[in-house]
Design a protein around this motif. Structure first.
Motif, PDB file in Angstrom:
ATOM      1  N   LYS A 175      -8.636  -7.569 -45.344  1.00  0.00           N
ATOM      2  CA  LYS A 175      -7.631  -8.509 -45.821  1.00  0.00           C
ATOM      3  C   LYS A 175      -7.013  -7.952 -47.101  1.00  0.00           C
ATOM      4  O   LYS A 175      -7.731  -7.493 -47.991  1.00  0.00           O
ATOM      5  CB  LYS A 175      -8.237  -9.876 -46.116  1.00  0.00           C
ATOM      6  N   ASP A 195      -3.724  -4.823 -33.973  1.00  0.00           N
ATOM      7  CA  ASP A 195      -3.526  -6.269 -34.001  1.00  0.00           C
ATOM      8  C   ASP A 195      -3.719  -6.768 -35.423  1.00  0.00           C
ATOM      9  O   ASP A 195      -4.713  -6.449 -36.076  1.00  0.00           O
ATOM     10  CB  ASP A 195      -4.523  -6.967 -33.066  1.00  0.00           C
ATOM     11  N   MET A 196      -2.768  -7.592 -35.868  1.00  0.00           N
ATOM     12  CA  MET A 196      -2.784  -8.068 -37.242  1.00  0.00           C
ATOM     13  C   MET A 196      -2.323  -9.516 -37.315  1.00  0.00           C
ATOM     14  O   MET A 196      -1.717 -10.039 -36.381  1.00  0.00           O
ATOM     15  CB  MET A 196      -1.835  -7.223 -38.114  1.00  0.00           C
ATOM     16  N   GLU A 197      -2.603 -10.108 -38.461  1.00  0.00           N
ATOM     17  CA  GLU A 197      -2.011 -11.389 -38.813  1.00  0.00           C
ATOM     18  C   GLU A 197      -1.343 -11.208 -40.169  1.00  0.00           C
ATOM     19  O   GLU A 197      -1.989 -10.811 -41.137  1.00  0.00           O
ATOM     20  CB  GLU A 197      -3.076 -12.482 -38.879  1.00  0.00           C
ATOM     21  N   GLY A 200       0.307 -15.419 -41.643  1.00  0.00           N
ATOM     22  CA  GLY A 200      -0.045 -16.415 -40.641  1.00  0.00           C
ATOM     23  C   GLY A 200       0.497 -16.145 -39.255  1.00  0.00           C
ATOM     24  O   GLY A 200       0.209 -16.895 -38.316  1.00  0.00           O
ATOM     25  N   GLU A 201       1.266 -15.060 -39.063  1.00  0.00           N
ATOM     26  CA  GLU A 201       1.841 -14.727 -37.764  1.00  0.00           C
ATOM     27  C   GLU A 201       0.988 -13.668 -37.074  1.00  0.00           C
ATOM     28  O   GLU A 201       0.684 -12.622 -37.652  1.00  0.00           O
ATOM     29  CB  GLU A 201       3.276 -14.208 -37.919  1.00  0.00           C
ATOM     30  N   ALA A 202       0.614 -13.921 -35.823  1.00  0.00           N
ATOM     31  CA  ALA A 202      -0.173 -12.966 -35.045  1.00  0.00           C
ATOM     32  C   ALA A 202       0.752 -11.894 -34.472  1.00  0.00           C
ATOM     33  O   ALA A 202       1.730 -12.204 -33.778  1.00  0.00           O
ATOM     34  CB  ALA A 202      -0.925 -13.678 -33.932  1.00  0.00           C
ATOM     35  N   LEU A 203       0.430 -10.636 -34.733  1.00  0.00           N
ATOM     36  CA  LEU A 203       1.267  -9.515 -34.316  1.00  0.00           C
ATOM     37  C   LEU A 203       0.413  -8.443 -33.649  1.00  0.00           C
ATOM     38  O   LEU A 203      -0.755  -8.269 -33.993  1.00  0.00           O
ATOM     39  CB  LEU A 203       1.981  -8.885 -35.519  1.00  0.00           C
ATOM     40  N   THR A 204       1.033  -7.710 -32.722  1.00  0.00           N
ATOM     41  CA  THR A 204       0.371  -6.567 -32.111  1.00  0.00           C
ATOM     42  C   THR A 204       1.306  -5.366 -32.196  1.00  0.00           C
ATOM     43  O   THR A 204       2.372  -5.433 -32.824  1.00  0.00           O
ATOM     44  CB  THR A 204      -0.059  -6.880 -30.671  1.00  0.00           C
ATOM     45  N   LYS A 220      -3.985  -9.542 -42.635  1.00  0.00           N
ATOM     46  CA  LYS A 220      -5.340  -9.400 -42.083  1.00  0.00           C
ATOM     47  C   LYS A 220      -5.292  -8.476 -40.870  1.00  0.00           C
ATOM     48  O   LYS A 220      -4.423  -8.630 -40.004  1.00  0.00           O
ATOM     49  CB  LYS A 220      -5.898 -10.752 -41.619  1.00  0.00           C
ATOM     50  N   LYS A 222      -6.957  -7.534 -37.451  1.00  0.00           N
ATOM     51  CA  LYS A 222      -7.885  -8.045 -36.438  1.00  0.00           C
ATOM     52  C   LYS A 222      -8.603  -6.907 -35.720  1.00  0.00           C
ATOM     53  O   LYS A 222      -9.687  -7.100 -35.172  1.00  0.00           O
ATOM     54  CB  LYS A 222      -7.124  -8.912 -35.434  1.00  0.00           C
TER      55      LYS A 222
END
Length: 236
Positions: A175, A195-197, A200-204, A220, A222
């Protein structure tokens, strides 16, 4: 905080045989009135160029052009007489200024070159054209942001705009806070791999999020992830 998410598969796509290009923002034959620019960030092209092929000599003016090889080697020639090769790990910037012509070719005959070409509107117009490139160590971006382009120069390549480019390679679970370097700037996060956040948005892989109207937000990982952060003025 304001966010805009651009998923990888929403980008424009052009297949010219020797060139496969994915356009985050309107470019060439791809036009989306809702995807023209993010602040001063005008172009983010994700290009794959076939063995020995490339872009013939063509002109630019009044644009800051950053090239980042992700795989392979890119050969550059321009009207100032420069003839360089940029490789994975290198970052190149060309201030087109009052006018410059250049060509870009895959330096290798046995593998594709895959690179990002990014255009940023300049702060001052008609400056003398300039060129710079530098090799950056991957170790210096492990689990932290490594600034590779900055208006302040120093260890970063100088840009004619209040813009900052940073790279980070993050182990799973890492983080970080991204602190905006200049008040009023926005940050465009482009996930190179993983893969990340972000905020607050989940992204790949190859997803992106533009973030503005905030001074700081959290990133962050993942999975193991690589990301490019492009901070630019939202008004210019």
């Amino acid at each position: 905080m304001k966010t805009v998410v651009h998923k990888s598969d929403s980008r424009g796509y052009a297949n010219h045989g020797w060139l496969k290009s994915r356009h985050t923002f309107s470019f060439a034959n791809y036009h989306n009135p809702e995807r023209v620019h993010f602040g001063a960030l005008r172009v983010l092209n994700d290009d794959e160029v076939a063995e020995g092929m490339g872009f013939g000599t063509h002109p630019h003016e009044n644009m800051e052009i950053v090239s980042i090889p992700l795989q392979g080697d890119l050969e550059h020639k321009d009207s100032t007489g420069r003839h360089k090769v940029i490789r994975q790990g290198d970052v190149q910037i060309m201030s087109a200024g009052s006018g410059i012509s250049h060509s870009e070719y895959n330096h290798n005959k046995d593998e594709e070159v895959h690179f990002l070409q990014i255009w940023v509107f300049p702060k001052e117009k008609n400056i003398e054209p300039r060129y710079e490139q530098k090799t950056y160590e991957v170790e210096d971006r492990m689990n932290k942001f490594q600034t590779v382009v900055s208006p302040e120069g120093g260890d970063a390549l100088w840009i004619n705009q209040d813009a900052f480019f940073s790279l980070a390679n993050l182990d799973a679970g890492t983080k970080l806070n991204y602190d905006v370097k200049k008040p009023g700037n926005g940050v465009y996060f482009f996930v190179l791999n993983g893969d990340m956040e972000v905020a607050g948005e989940a992204l790949t892989t190859r997803d992106a999020v533009g973030i503005s109207e905030t001074d700081s937000f959290e990133v962050k990982a993942k999975s193991y992830a690589e990301v490019l952060a492009i901070e630019v003025p939202m008004e210019f």
